[in-house]
Design a protein around this motif. Structure first.
Motif, short mmCIF file in Angstrom:
data_model
loop_
_atom_site.label_atom_id
_atom_site.label_comp_id
_atom_site.label_asym_id
_atom_site.label_seq_id
_atom_site.Cartn_x
_atom_site.Cartn_y
_atom_site.Cartn_z
N GLU A 30 0.83 -1.21 0.00
CA GLU A 30 0.00 0.00 0.00
C GLU A 30 0.86 1.27 0.00
O GLU A 30 0.48 2.29 -0.56
CB GLU A 30 -1.00 0.02 1.16
CG GLU A 30 -0.39 -0.09 2.53
CD GLU A 30 -0.31 -1.51 3.08
OE1 GLU A 30 -0.16 -1.65 4.30
OE2 GLU A 30 -0.40 -2.48 2.30
N ASP A 31 2.06 1.18 0.60
CA ASP A 31 2.99 2.31 0.57
C ASP A 31 3.53 2.53 -0.84
O ASP A 31 3.67 3.67 -1.29
CB ASP A 31 4.13 2.10 1.55
CG ASP A 31 3.68 2.06 3.01
OD1 ASP A 31 2.58 2.59 3.30
OD2 ASP A 31 4.42 1.53 3.84
N CYS A 32 3.82 1.44 -1.52
CA CYS A 32 4.27 1.53 -2.92
C CYS A 32 3.19 2.17 -3.79
O CYS A 32 3.48 3.01 -4.64
CB CYS A 32 4.63 0.16 -3.47
SG CYS A 32 6.16 -0.52 -2.79
N GLN A 33 1.94 1.79 -3.55
CA GLN A 33 0.82 2.35 -4.31
C GLN A 33 0.72 3.86 -4.05
O GLN A 33 0.53 4.64 -4.97
CB GLN A 33 -0.49 1.66 -3.94
CG GLN A 33 -1.66 2.16 -4.75
CD GLN A 33 -2.96 1.44 -4.41
OE1 GLN A 33 -3.05 0.70 -3.44
NE2 GLN A 33 -3.98 1.67 -5.21
N PHE A 34 0.88 4.29 -2.80
CA PHE A 34 0.85 5.71 -2.48
C PHE A 34 1.96 6.45 -3.24
O PHE A 34 1.73 7.51 -3.83
CB PHE A 34 1.00 5.96 -0.97
CG PHE A 34 1.20 7.41 -0.67
CD1 PHE A 34 0.10 8.25 -0.55
CD2 PHE A 34 2.47 7.95 -0.55
CE1 PHE A 34 0.28 9.61 -0.31
CE2 PHE A 34 2.65 9.31 -0.31
CZ PHE A 34 1.56 10.13 -0.19
N GLN A 91 -8.14 9.39 -6.47
CA GLN A 91 -7.30 8.36 -5.90
C GLN A 91 -7.70 7.00 -6.44
O GLN A 91 -8.88 6.66 -6.48
CB GLN A 91 -7.39 8.37 -4.39
CG GLN A 91 -6.44 7.40 -3.74
CD GLN A 91 -6.39 7.55 -2.24
OE1 GLN A 91 -6.99 8.46 -1.68
NE2 GLN A 91 -5.70 6.66 -1.59
N GLN A 92 -6.68 6.23 -6.88
CA GLN A 92 -6.93 4.88 -7.36
C GLN A 92 -6.97 3.95 -6.18
O GLN A 92 -6.28 4.14 -5.19
CB GLN A 92 -5.83 4.46 -8.33
CG GLN A 92 -5.74 5.37 -9.52
CD GLN A 92 -4.46 5.12 -10.32
OE1 GLN A 92 -3.63 4.31 -9.95
NE2 GLN A 92 -4.32 5.83 -11.42
N LYS A 93 -7.83 2.93 -6.27
CA LYS A 93 -7.92 1.97 -5.16
C LYS A 93 -7.27 0.68 -5.55
O LYS A 93 -7.11 0.34 -6.62
CB LYS A 93 -9.39 1.76 -4.81
CG LYS A 93 -10.01 3.09 -4.46
CD LYS A 93 -11.00 2.93 -3.37
CE LYS A 93 -11.53 4.30 -3.06
NZ LYS A 93 -12.21 4.49 -1.93
#
Length: 93
Positions: A30-34, A91-93
């Protein structure tokens, strides 16, 4: 592409680097996605043709961000610039 290298996408361009020059930030998924979403947002601002110089200062600072989050002030500044230049961010989920 060079052997043992990869292309790294950043807010201000794509760079081909040797793998041994990369350092893992050891981020969760989830950090990589952010971080990927932050990169997209910064790229959108970087593509504004007649942006003010102050935008470049903020892009430089946020582009060096190694933490997988923004402070409250950083988030407000980024959102204000997106509003100023009419950039819609979903924001993408």
């Amino acid at each position: 592409m060079l052997a043992n290298s990869c292309t790294v996408q950043t807010w201000d361009g794509d760079y081909t680097v040797k793998i041994e020059h990369l350092k893992s930030l050891e981020l969760l998924d989830e950090d990589c996605q952010f971080m990927q979403q932050l990169c997209v947002r910064l790229r959108q601002l970087n593509q504004v043709p007649s942006r003010e110089e102050a935008v470049d200062w903020l892009l430089q600072g946020l582009g060096k961000q190694a933490k997988p989050y923004l402070s409250s002030l950083q988030a407000k500044l980024l959102a204000a610039l997106e509003r100023e230049y009419k950039i819609e961010w979903r924001q993408q989920k």
